[in-house]
Design an enzyme around this catalytic site. Structure first.
Site, PDB file in Angstrom:
ATOM      1  N   SER A 177       3.513  -2.087  10.362  1.00 15.76           N
ATOM      2  CA  SER A 177       4.970  -2.089  10.560  1.00 15.76           C
ATOM      3  C   SER A 177       5.630  -3.417  10.180  1.00 15.76           C
ATOM      4  CB  SER A 177       5.319  -1.686  11.999  1.00 15.76           C
ATOM      5  OG  SER A 177       4.868  -0.366  12.272  1.00 15.76           O
TER       6      SER A 177
ATOM      7  N   LYS B  93       0.131   4.242  -0.211  1.00 17.16           N
ATOM      8  CA  LYS B  93      -0.492   5.397   0.452  1.00 17.16           C
ATOM      9  C   LYS B  93      -0.257   6.668  -0.385  1.00 17.16           C
ATOM     10  CE  LYS B  93      -0.240   2.988   4.820  1.00 17.16           C
ATOM     11  NZ  LYS B  93      -0.199   3.065   6.285  1.00 17.16           N
TER      12      LYS B  93
ATOM     13  N   GLU C 189      -5.259  -5.054  10.562  1.00 15.13           N
ATOM     14  CA  GLU C 189      -4.247  -4.015  10.750  1.00 15.13           C
ATOM     15  C   GLU C 189      -4.537  -3.275  12.060  1.00 15.13           C
ATOM     16  OE1 GLU C 189      -2.277  -2.767   6.850  1.00 15.13           O
ATOM     17  OE2 GLU C 189      -4.145  -1.668   6.931  1.00 15.13           O
TER      18      GLU C 189
ATOM     19  N   GLY D 137       2.410   2.281  10.827  1.00 20.08           N
ATOM     20  CA  GLY D 137       3.318   3.418  10.680  1.00 20.08           C
ATOM     21  C   GLY D 137       4.031   3.812  11.955  1.00 20.08           C
TER      22      GLY D 137
ATOM     23  N   GLU E 289      -6.911   4.434   7.811  1.00 20.71           N
ATOM     24  CA  GLU E 289      -6.713   5.864   7.511  1.00 20.71           C
ATOM     25  C   GLU E 289      -7.945   6.441   6.815  1.00 20.71           C
ATOM     26  OE1 GLU E 289      -2.910   5.266   5.629  1.00 20.71           O
ATOM     27  OE2 GLU E 289      -2.178   4.594   7.578  1.00 20.71           O
TER      28      GLU E 289
ATOM     29  N   HIS F 216      -9.755   0.797   5.026  1.00 18.29           N
ATOM     30  CA  HIS F 216      -8.437   1.035   5.646  1.00 18.29           C
ATOM     31  C   HIS F 216      -8.599   2.013   6.822  1.00 18.29           C
ATOM     32  CE1 HIS F 216      -4.311   2.270   6.286  1.00 18.29           C
ATOM     33  NE2 HIS F 216      -3.971   1.146   5.660  1.00 18.29           N
TER      34      HIS F 216
ATOM     35  N   ASN G 166       0.868  -1.180   0.000  1.00 15.91           N
ATOM     36  CA  ASN G 166       0.000   0.000   0.000  1.00 15.91           C
ATOM     37  C   ASN G 166       0.903   1.229   0.000  1.00 15.91           C
ATOM     38  OD1 ASN G 166      -1.773   2.066   0.495  1.00 15.91           O
ATOM     39  ND2 ASN G 166      -2.459   1.320   2.515  1.00 15.91           N
TER      40      ASN G 166
HETATM   41  P1  13P Z   1       2.968   0.362   7.697  1.00 18.48           P
HETATM   42  O1  13P Z   1       3.510  -0.909   7.125  1.00 18.48           O
HETATM   43  O2  13P Z   1       3.678   1.593   7.212  1.00 18.48           O
HETATM   44  O3  13P Z   1       2.835   0.294   9.174  1.00 18.48           O
HETATM   45  O4  13P Z   1       1.462   0.515   7.121  1.00 18.48           O
HETATM   46  C1  13P Z   1       0.593  -0.562   7.216  1.00 18.48           C
HETATM   47  C2  13P Z   1      -0.622  -0.252   6.438  1.00 18.48           C
HETATM   48  O5  13P Z   1      -1.424   0.588   6.798  1.00 18.48           O
HETATM   49  C3  13P Z   1      -0.823  -0.994   5.184  1.00 18.48           C
HETATM   50  O6  13P Z   1      -2.100  -0.765   4.676  1.00 18.48           O
END
Ligand code: 13P
Length: 258
Positions: A218, A17, A172, A178, A103, A101, A15
């Site tokens: 992560s 982002k 997640e 993150g 976010e 997701h 992803n």
């Molecule tokens: P990170 O791997 O940066 O923690 O992000 C995970 C994520 O949100 C994947 O969709």
């Protein structure tokens, strides 16, 4: 579950982002193709930002990679300035969409009702959802992890298992996204088993045995193998480390079944 874990698809998603400008995105896609384009043993997905879907699809055509969108609007078309519909991303050649997701939920205000509408839109176009669920740190500390996940999973009940045939679930935990803090393999495995149990009870045992459940939060080249050792952990949804070809390759190689 009846199905041996070795029969379930392994699925690794990157992803991206809201990262990278066009040149860097195309370089990343080209490098991924060079390193992993003929990889077998795991399904590989990337989720670039919307403007790069088309050129990234072109870069990855006839490779091991599928390309998906990070989101879609729930409506099919119309006066929704800035909206991107499921049919648009399907018409480009995408196969998948991230739905729910964290976010999208926390930054953009996607409620369970909105997530349910988006899920319907994605399934309606024959795309497969990577359906993301996860609890916040406060919810975990209050002992509410599974209640939260069960509430988020409820939107799946509106669909027959046959309609969800290509669904991927991504667990997640919000506190691990993150942050550099990863769920331990034991914490992840415990929750994945609970999710699979929920699917068995609310959809079907047969479907639960074959639905891939990814872990995200992560994941990197160093912790992927330990996480993927969990019998109910069928892959990873990777954010930051998916922008680094070496780290992403290490994760893919950790996941690939012989
Ligand atoms: P990170 O791997 O940066 O923690 O992000 C995970 C994520 O949100 C994947 O969709």
């Amino acid at each position: 579950m009846a199905l041996p874990t070795s029969r379930r698809d392994r699925v690794i998603g990157g992803n991206w982002k809201m990262n990278l400008e066009l040149d860097a995105a195309l370089r990343l896609a080209g490098d991924l193709r060079g390193k992993l384009g003929s990889q077998r043993g795991a399904r590989l997905l990337v989720f670039p930002p919307f403007p790069y879907l088309f050129p990234v699809l072109a870069k990855l055509r006839d490779s091991a990679f599928e390309v998906g969108a990070q989101d879609v609007h729930a409506k099919a078309s119309g006066a929704f300035t800035s909206g991107v519909s499921a049919s648009m991303v399907r018409s480009l050649g995408c196969t998948s969409v991230l739905v729910g997701h964290s976010e999208r939920r926390s930054v953009f205000g996607d409620t369970d009702a909105i997530v349910a509408d988006k899920l319907r839109a994605v399934l309606g176009e024959g795309l497969f959802p990577v359906f993301c669920i996860g609890e916040t740190l406060a919810e975990r500390q209050a002992g509410r992890t599974f209640d939260v996940l069960a509430r988020q999973l409820t939107v799946l009940e509106a669909h027959a298992p046959a309609a969800l045939a290509r669904l991927v679930i991504a667990y997640e935990p919000v506190w691990a996204i993150g942050t550099g803090v990863t769920a331990t393999p034991a914490q992840a495995q415990e929750v994945h088993a609970q999710i699979r149990g929920w699917v068995a009870g609310h959809l079907s045992a047969e479907f639960a045995a074959r639905v891939p459940i990814q872990y995200g939060g992560s994941v990197n080249g160093d912790n992927a193998a330990a996480l993927l050792a969990g019998p109910d952990i069928d892959g990873a949804l990777v954010g930051g480390a998916s922008l680094d070809v070496m780290a992403f390759s290490k994760i893919v190689l950790a996941a690939a079944r012989p």
